[in-house]
Design an enzyme around this catalytic site. Structure first.
Site, short mmCIF file in Angstrom:
data_model
loop_
_atom_site.label_atom_id
_atom_site.label_comp_id
_atom_site.label_asym_id
_atom_site.label_seq_id
_atom_site.Cartn_x
_atom_site.Cartn_y
_atom_site.Cartn_z
N GLY A 151 49.67 89.69 25.69
CA GLY A 151 50.82 88.65 25.68
C GLY A 151 52.26 89.24 25.61
O GLY A 151 53.11 89.12 26.30
N ASN A 205 54.04 77.69 20.32
CA ASN A 205 52.81 77.92 19.46
C ASN A 205 52.62 77.29 18.00
O ASN A 205 51.50 77.25 17.51
CB ASN A 205 52.76 79.67 19.26
CG ASN A 205 54.10 80.05 19.03
OD1 ASN A 205 55.00 80.12 19.51
ND2 ASN A 205 53.76 81.03 17.51
N GLN A 254 50.31 80.07 25.23
CA GLN A 254 49.76 78.97 24.64
C GLN A 254 49.28 77.75 25.72
O GLN A 254 48.39 76.87 25.36
CB GLN A 254 50.64 78.23 23.68
CG GLN A 254 50.77 78.97 22.51
CD GLN A 254 49.65 79.39 21.58
OE1 GLN A 254 48.82 78.20 21.59
NE2 GLN A 254 49.51 80.31 20.56
N SER A 268 48.00 85.32 27.97
CA SER A 268 47.12 86.22 27.15
C SER A 268 45.82 85.87 26.86
O SER A 268 45.47 84.45 26.65
CB SER A 268 47.51 86.13 25.64
OG SER A 268 46.87 87.28 24.85
N ALA A 269 44.71 86.81 27.25
CA ALA A 269 43.19 86.18 27.26
C ALA A 269 42.76 85.69 26.12
O ALA A 269 41.94 84.77 26.22
CB ALA A 269 42.52 87.81 27.53
N HIS A 270 43.00 86.18 24.79
CA HIS A 270 42.42 85.69 23.76
C HIS A 270 42.99 84.38 23.33
O HIS A 270 42.29 83.74 22.19
CB HIS A 270 42.51 86.53 22.31
CG HIS A 270 43.85 86.61 22.04
ND1 HIS A 270 44.19 86.18 20.73
CD2 HIS A 270 45.18 87.30 22.00
CE1 HIS A 270 45.52 86.32 20.46
NE2 HIS A 270 45.82 87.07 21.26
N THR A 302 45.14 103.58 32.24
CA THR A 302 43.72 103.37 32.63
C THR A 302 43.49 101.82 32.20
O THR A 302 43.68 101.65 31.04
CB THR A 302 42.79 104.14 32.12
OG1 THR A 302 43.27 105.67 32.77
CG2 THR A 302 41.41 104.10 32.72
N CYS A 337 54.54 84.20 4.04
CA CYS A 337 54.82 84.93 2.79
C CYS A 337 55.48 86.47 3.05
O CYS A 337 54.97 87.31 3.55
CB CYS A 337 53.76 85.13 1.84
SG CYS A 337 54.14 85.59 0.13
N1 PLP Z 1 53.71 84.39 23.34
C1 PLP Z 1 53.05 83.23 22.41
C2 PLP Z 1 53.81 81.77 22.58
C3 PLP Z 1 52.08 83.25 21.68
O1 PLP Z 1 51.62 82.41 21.00
C4 PLP Z 1 51.41 84.54 21.29
C5 PLP Z 1 50.50 84.84 20.30
O2 PLP Z 1 50.30 84.11 19.17
C6 PLP Z 1 51.88 85.57 22.04
C7 PLP Z 1 53.21 85.64 22.69
C8 PLP Z 1 51.47 87.17 21.81
O3 PLP Z 1 50.44 87.13 22.49
P1 PLP Z 1 49.37 88.46 22.26
O4 PLP Z 1 48.66 88.15 20.72
O5 PLP Z 1 48.29 88.46 23.33
O6 PLP Z 1 50.16 89.77 21.87
#
Ligand code: PLP
Length: 389
Positions: free
Chosen positions: A71, A151, A179, A199-201, A237, A325
């Site tokens: 992302g 987020n 998000q 973002s996939a995760h 790639t 922190c």
């Molecule tokens: N943008 C937002 C709003 C996010 O919450 C995050 C990840 O926490 C990102 C971008 C970054 O995504 P990635 O972890 O795939 O780099």
């Protein structure tokens, strides 16, 4: 002790179906998708099927999806790619004060390169006011980038209204939807967005894969230079198995979104009601209704979020705190400060983000443990002790 995972905004566990879909692309279909022989073609087919699923989830055309390595990369690609492509038109971009650092630090980099950046303020709920976008646009503005949902506090921005303003003023509009994709409906046929990051995760896919939607005709320079992958828009790639995992996650999200939204909203509303009932002096953060269904966030007076997090971890609950922190001191989150929350309150921030595998029974157990943790920490807190003396 069973670990209860309540930190889905940080990352989500890859779904078993996602892992199953990926495995053949690690074991047998490991070819280079740019190769012309059958081994390469089989890998390329996996990528194209994934692209179709991602496009279908967004209401986009498959060739409007550029696959990236995260992302963060998609956000960098959008900001840097547009500002370079439109350098002759202007040197001004607009974003908000509550963006993820993937946007804020990229904007700061662009400022170092000589661009001007306007950081729009938000109200107490974390919301950007669309008329502020209209007022900030000048004839030198090349891009507006406002996140879809935050987020930390879960506030969903009025991106349809902002998109309409950008279209009227003929300025490109990017939204960081990391998000929201897979969690709330997005139909790019109905709202005006030129670029969108995902973002996939964050949607039960693997880490290290993302995508940037680029509306057909939008002017964006490629950000990675090298081979001709992704029709020359993103060199390198491809992470074939990861992309296939993202495609499967997108397919499943499309099928199950309605169920998941209502499941998550039910868990969050039980959790918030319980916190209101059992923990005094808690400030809920984010918008009361325009918010992510899986996000419950609040600030607990008199204790540090990080202490609550570590104590909850010992009790078997994984949550997150907006205070980070840094060099021994607790820095309150830039998001909460931008929302006007005083630093001493913002230091007690906590984010609970639920997911499809969480249960009501786990929320009940959390509500049993959480008030005790807060009470114990408050009794030890120098801030609270001083106040009561
Ligand atoms: N943008 C937002 C709003 C996010 O919450 C995050 C990840 O926490 C990102 C971008 C970054 O995504 P990635 O972890 O795939 O780099």
């Amino acid at each position: 002790m069973e670990q209860v995972y309540f930190d889905h905004a940080a990352t989500t566990p890859p779904r078993p179906e996602v892992i199953e879909a990926m495995l053949p692309y690690l074991r047998e279909r490991w070819g280079n998708p740019s190769s012309l022989h059958a081994t390469g073609v089989r890998a390329a087919e996996g990528i194209e099927r994934a692209r179709e699923h991602i496009a279908a989830l967004l209401g986009a055309q498959p060739d409007e999806i550029v696959l990236t390595g995260s992302g963060t990369e998609a956000d960098n690609h959008a900001l840097i790619g547009v500002s370079q492509a439109l350098r002759d038109k202007g040197d001004h971009i607009i974003t908000s004060a509550v963006e993820h650092h993937a946007i804020l630090h990229t904007a700061a980099f662009l400022e170092e390169c000589g661009l001007r950046v306007t950081y729009l303020p938000v109200d107490g709920a974390g919301m950007v006011d669309p008329p502020d976008v209209r007022d900030a646009i000048t004839d030198k503005t090349v891009l507006v980038s406002i996140m879809h949902a935050n987020n930390e506090v879960g506030t969903i921005q009025p991106i349809a209204e902002i998109g309409a303003i950008c279209r009227e003023r003929e300025v490109l509009f990017h939204t960081d939807a990391v998000q929201t994709v897979g969690h709330v409906p997005i139909n790019l046929r109905e709202i005006h967005v030129d670029l969108l990051s995902l973002s996939a995760h964050k949607l039960y896919g693997p880490k290290g894969v993302g995508a940037l939607y680029i509306r057909e005709g939008a002017c964006v320079r490629s950000y990675m230079h090298g081979g001709g992958q992704e029709q020359g828009r993103r060199a390198g790639t491809e992470n074939v198995a990861g992309i296939v995992g993202l495609g499967e996650a997108a397919r499943l999200a499309r099928e199950e979104m309605a169920w998941e939204m209502s499941h998550n909203a039910g868990l969050c509303s039980l959790l918030i009601r319980g916190v209101r009932q059992h923990v005094p002096e808690v400030t809920e953060t984010g918008h009361p209704c325009q918010r992510l269904p899986n996000n419950a966030s609040f600030c607990v007076a008199g204790v540090e979020g990080e202490s609550i997090l570590l104590n909850l971890d010992l009790e078997g609950f994984a949550v997150s705190s907006g205070s980070a922190c840094t060099s021994g001191g607790l820095e309150p989150s830039h998001v909460l400060l931008a929302m006007g929350i005083p630093p001493e309150i913002a230091r007690g921030s906590l984010r609970v983000s639920v997911g499809r595998d969480n249960t009501f029974e786990q929320v009940d157990r959390f509500l049993d443990v959480f008030p005790r943790v807060v009470e114990r920490l408050r009794s030890m807190s120098p801030i609270v002790r001083a106040a009561s003396q």
